[in-house]
Design a protein around this motif. Structure first.
Motif, PDB file in Angstrom:
ATOM      1  N   VAL A  20      -4.457  -1.862   4.327  1.00 40.08           N
ATOM      2  CA  VAL A  20      -5.001  -3.016   3.613  1.00 40.08           C
ATOM      3  C   VAL A  20      -4.187  -3.281   2.351  1.00 40.08           C
ATOM      4  O   VAL A  20      -3.904  -4.434   2.005  1.00 40.08           O
ATOM      5  CB  VAL A  20      -6.497  -2.786   3.281  1.00 40.08           C
ATOM      6  CG1 VAL A  20      -7.040  -3.904   2.424  1.00 40.08           C
ATOM      7  CG2 VAL A  20      -7.303  -2.667   4.563  1.00 40.08           C
ATOM      8  N   GLN A  21      -3.780  -2.200   1.669  1.00 37.94           N
ATOM      9  CA  GLN A  21      -2.950  -2.345   0.462  1.00 37.94           C
ATOM     10  C   GLN A  21      -1.652  -3.072   0.812  1.00 37.94           C
ATOM     11  O   GLN A  21      -1.205  -3.964   0.100  1.00 37.94           O
ATOM     12  CB  GLN A  21      -2.645  -0.955  -0.109  1.00 37.94           C
ATOM     13  CG  GLN A  21      -1.745  -0.943  -1.331  1.00 37.94           C
ATOM     14  CD  GLN A  21      -2.473  -1.280  -2.620  1.00 37.94           C
ATOM     15  OE1 GLN A  21      -3.689  -1.112  -2.718  1.00 37.94           O
ATOM     16  NE2 GLN A  21      -1.757  -1.774  -3.609  1.00 37.94           N
ATOM     17  N   LYS A  22      -1.070  -2.683   1.945  1.00 37.51           N
ATOM     18  CA  LYS A  22       0.185  -3.291   2.380  1.00 37.51           C
ATOM     19  C   LYS A  22      -0.003  -4.787   2.637  1.00 37.51           C
ATOM     20  O   LYS A  22       0.826  -5.604   2.239  1.00 37.51           O
ATOM     21  CB  LYS A  22       0.674  -2.593   3.654  1.00 37.51           C
ATOM     22  CG  LYS A  22       1.986  -3.125   4.163  1.00 37.51           C
ATOM     23  CD  LYS A  22       2.557  -2.284   5.324  1.00 37.51           C
ATOM     24  CE  LYS A  22       3.853  -2.916   5.801  1.00 37.51           C
ATOM     25  NZ  LYS A  22       3.774  -3.557   7.103  1.00 37.51           N
ATOM     26  N   LEU A  23      -1.116  -5.105   3.291  1.00 34.98           N
ATOM     27  CA  LEU A  23      -1.408  -6.509   3.585  1.00 34.98           C
ATOM     28  C   LEU A  23      -1.584  -7.314   2.308  1.00 34.98           C
ATOM     29  O   LEU A  23      -1.055  -8.418   2.161  1.00 34.98           O
ATOM     30  CB  LEU A  23      -2.671  -6.595   4.448  1.00 34.98           C
ATOM     31  CG  LEU A  23      -3.144  -7.997   4.790  1.00 34.98           C
ATOM     32  CD1 LEU A  23      -2.240  -8.640   5.812  1.00 34.98           C
ATOM     33  CD2 LEU A  23      -4.576  -7.973   5.323  1.00 34.98           C
ATOM     34  N   LEU A  24      -2.338  -6.749   1.363  1.00 28.70           N
ATOM     35  CA  LEU A  24      -2.576  -7.442   0.094  1.00 28.70           C
ATOM     36  C   LEU A  24      -1.268  -7.666  -0.651  1.00 28.70           C
ATOM     37  O   LEU A  24      -1.043  -8.719  -1.250  1.00 28.70           O
ATOM     38  CB  LEU A  24      -3.538  -6.622  -0.778  1.00 28.70           C
ATOM     39  CG  LEU A  24      -4.994  -6.584  -0.322  1.00 28.70           C
ATOM     40  CD1 LEU A  24      -5.751  -5.463  -1.013  1.00 28.70           C
ATOM     41  CD2 LEU A  24      -5.669  -7.914  -0.602  1.00 28.70           C
ATOM     42  N   LYS A  25      -0.392  -6.661  -0.620  1.00 28.49           N
ATOM     43  CA  LYS A  25       0.879  -6.751  -1.333  1.00 28.49           C
ATOM     44  C   LYS A  25       1.786  -7.779  -0.676  1.00 28.49           C
ATOM     45  O   LYS A  25       2.399  -8.610  -1.340  1.00 28.49           O
ATOM     46  CB  LYS A  25       1.554  -5.377  -1.346  1.00 28.49           C
ATOM     47  CG  LYS A  25       2.792  -5.322  -2.214  1.00 28.49           C
ATOM     48  CD  LYS A  25       3.111  -3.866  -2.644  1.00 28.49           C
ATOM     49  CE  LYS A  25       4.252  -3.851  -3.653  1.00 28.49           C
ATOM     50  NZ  LYS A  25       5.548  -4.205  -3.064  1.00 28.49           N
TER      51      LYS A  25
END
Lengths: 116, 412
Positions: free
Chosen positions: A84-89
């Protein structure tokens, strides 16, 4: 997907459990907007139990973020799993919405009076 | 004549609304219960002694004959049946029930018995629902045809280049889009791959809007002074840009890039902010003579520059997704496509494609496939297509898949 809100100091911490995708994002948006409309404008979304998020989920977060800002508050994110962090970034959300490693830090950020 | 089953059983059948009948071996009705009479509208005396075929259609009578004969040959203990009951007033009632061989007290076949319930309302409801679904599908088919109009019929093939694409929507309408068009002057080509957030008709509508805005704003000749162009890149451009890079930034291609993305971003946020729709977009402007590519990557999976010995470079995001917030900054970066290089741009539908076991296609697999040498852009796309098909193994597609490959031919 399950949603649960609890009060932590002056912030409302929304715990999201499960998958936030095209099927569930509508429910998340509705829930968040209801909280803001009922006066809870400082929100922290606890993403620790979110295993998967699609762009529909991002849209729900964007909606809540914009609305909270509109009402003079803010939405901050906490404890996102790596995917999810990767997607947000990747989508550039991390440059617009504040994200913290823990719920405590996200809640504290409201206390220090760091304005939206 | 009395029924061959117990009165208590008859009571139960009447209470639950089941009609019950018995017929002799020639097919003449020997007993019918009260519910049969209520359903058919016939008094009992008008029914007894008459052949059952008088109370149904010819087709259904044949069906009942056939099923009963197979029961008599000991093919099963009962048969389920759906048939029409011809009521006394001429109307038709749709019945669902069972028939069985009626045995006498010695166990010998004495005729046929059966029970059935009225399913006319249910059938009507099913028919209505089917029609509604067909109407909705029809609308989506229309939507799909119109949406196809928002995708290029053919891709430009400038001299020395091969541009190919693979597009597969997950549903009738999609949120992915791709585009390739000559910018004015005929030397530069705009390359676009985009993915609108969320799914369904909403995403499809915004697909049409995003694709149109980008084309329209890229075409416009806005004259920006070179200071305007540079100020968007702020101090960083001054710090570590080479003369080459600055020159690229000043080119008309850069103007088209900036305009297309910034103006689209502002248009969407200002006019459609309430919908919270956004799109991840890669927009590159390729100089087909020099192979220089300037681009803005707004939140897309990094496109790859692939050389003869593998992946040379990943074109990381240079800005956020388009449509999040007004006046956000999108930087322009630059890459060189040498002879033999392939530029590969994909939406995340490729990485998110799932196998029947729920396993993602994944970045690793994609990088591995992309890194192997490819004779042409088409060959690379076919390789990826085949791998996706094998991975997905017939499972329904979750997300739209869009891939564009741009190959610079080897210089002879």
């Amino acid at each position: 997907m399950e949603l649960f809100i609890r009060q932590l100091n002056q912030a409302g911490v929304v715990s999201i459990t499960g998958s936030v995708d095209a099927l569930t994002s509508g429910e998340l948006t509705k829930f968040m907007l209801e909280q803001i409309q009922s006066g809870q404008r400082q929100l922290v979304a606890d993403l620790s139990q979110v295993e998967f998020m699609s762009s529909a989920g991002l849209r729900a977060i964007l909606a809540a973020f914009k609305e909270s800002r509109q009402q003079g508050g803010d939405l901050r994110l906490a404890n996102a799993q790596p995917g999810v962090q990767k997607l947000l970034k990747l989508a550039g959300f991390t440059n617009i919405i504040r994200i913290y490693p823990t719920v405590q830090e996200a809640v504290s950020s409201f206390e220090t009076g760091s304005a939206a | 004549m009395n029924a061959m089953i117990e009165p208590k059983t008859l009571d139960v059948l009447d209470n639950v609304g089941y009609a019950y009948f018995e017929a002799d071996l020639s097919g003449r009705l020997t007993f019918v219960n009260d519910t049969f009479c209520q359903m058919s509208g016939y008094p009992r005396l008008a029914v007894l002694g008459r052949h059952f075929r008088h109370f149904t259609t010819r087709q259904d009578a044949r069906q009942i004959y056939g099923l009963f004969n197979s029961l008599m040959k000991s093919e099963g203990s009962h048969k389920n049946i759906e048939a029409r009951l011809k009521k006394q007033d001429g109307s038709i009632m749709i019945a669902e029930g069972r028939i069985a061989v009626l045995k006498d007290f010695g166990g010998k076949a004495a005729g046929m018995c059966g029970i059935f319930a009225d399913i006319t309302d249910r059938k009507r409801l099913e028919e209505t629902m089917l029609q509604a679904r067909q109407a909705a599908e029809h609308e989506l088919q229309i939507g799909r045809r119109i949406q196809a109009d928002f995708l290029p019929d053919s891709l430009p093939q400038p001299k020395g280049w091969e541009i190919d694409s693979y597009f597969k929507a997950a549903r009738e309408v999609s949120g992915d889009f791709y585009d390739a068009f000559f910018l004015s002057g005929g030397k530069r080509i705009g390359l676009v791959v985009g993915d609108v957030c969320d799914k369904g008709v909403g995403a499809a509508l915004f697909m049409a809007l995003f694709r149109s805005l980008i084309r329209a704003f890229a075409d416009q000749h806005y004259s920006l002074s070179w200071m305007d162009v540079l100020s968007g890149d702020s101090a960083k451009a001054g710090q570590n840009s080479s003369v080459e890079r600055r020159r690229a930034m000043l080119s008309p291609g850069a103007t088209a890039l900036k305009n297309a993305i910034h103006l689209t971003n502002n248009y969407i946020t200002k006019n459609h902010g309430r919908t919270n729709m956004f799109a991840t977009i890669f927009f590159g402007v390729l100089d087909s003579v020099t192979g220089s590519l300037i681009y803005i990557n707004g939140g897309q999976e990094p496109p790859l520059v692939i050389g003869p010995s593998g992946i040379k470079r990943r074109l990381e995001p240079t800005g956020p997704a388009v449509g999040l917030w007004p006046d956000l900054e999108f930087k322009i970066e630059q890459a060189d496509l040498e002879p033999g290089d392939i530029l590969l741009i994909t939406t995340d539908g490729l990485l998110d494609a799932r196998s029947p076991q729920g396993e993602f296609f994944g970045e690793e697999r994609m990088l591995e496939l992309a890194g192997q040498p490819a004779a042409s852009a088409q060959a690379l796309l076919q390789r990826l297509q085949q791998s996706i098909a094998e991975h997905v193994a017939g499972k329904s597609q979750y997300d739209d898949i869009t891939i564009m490959a741009v190959k610079r031919e080897n210089q002879l």
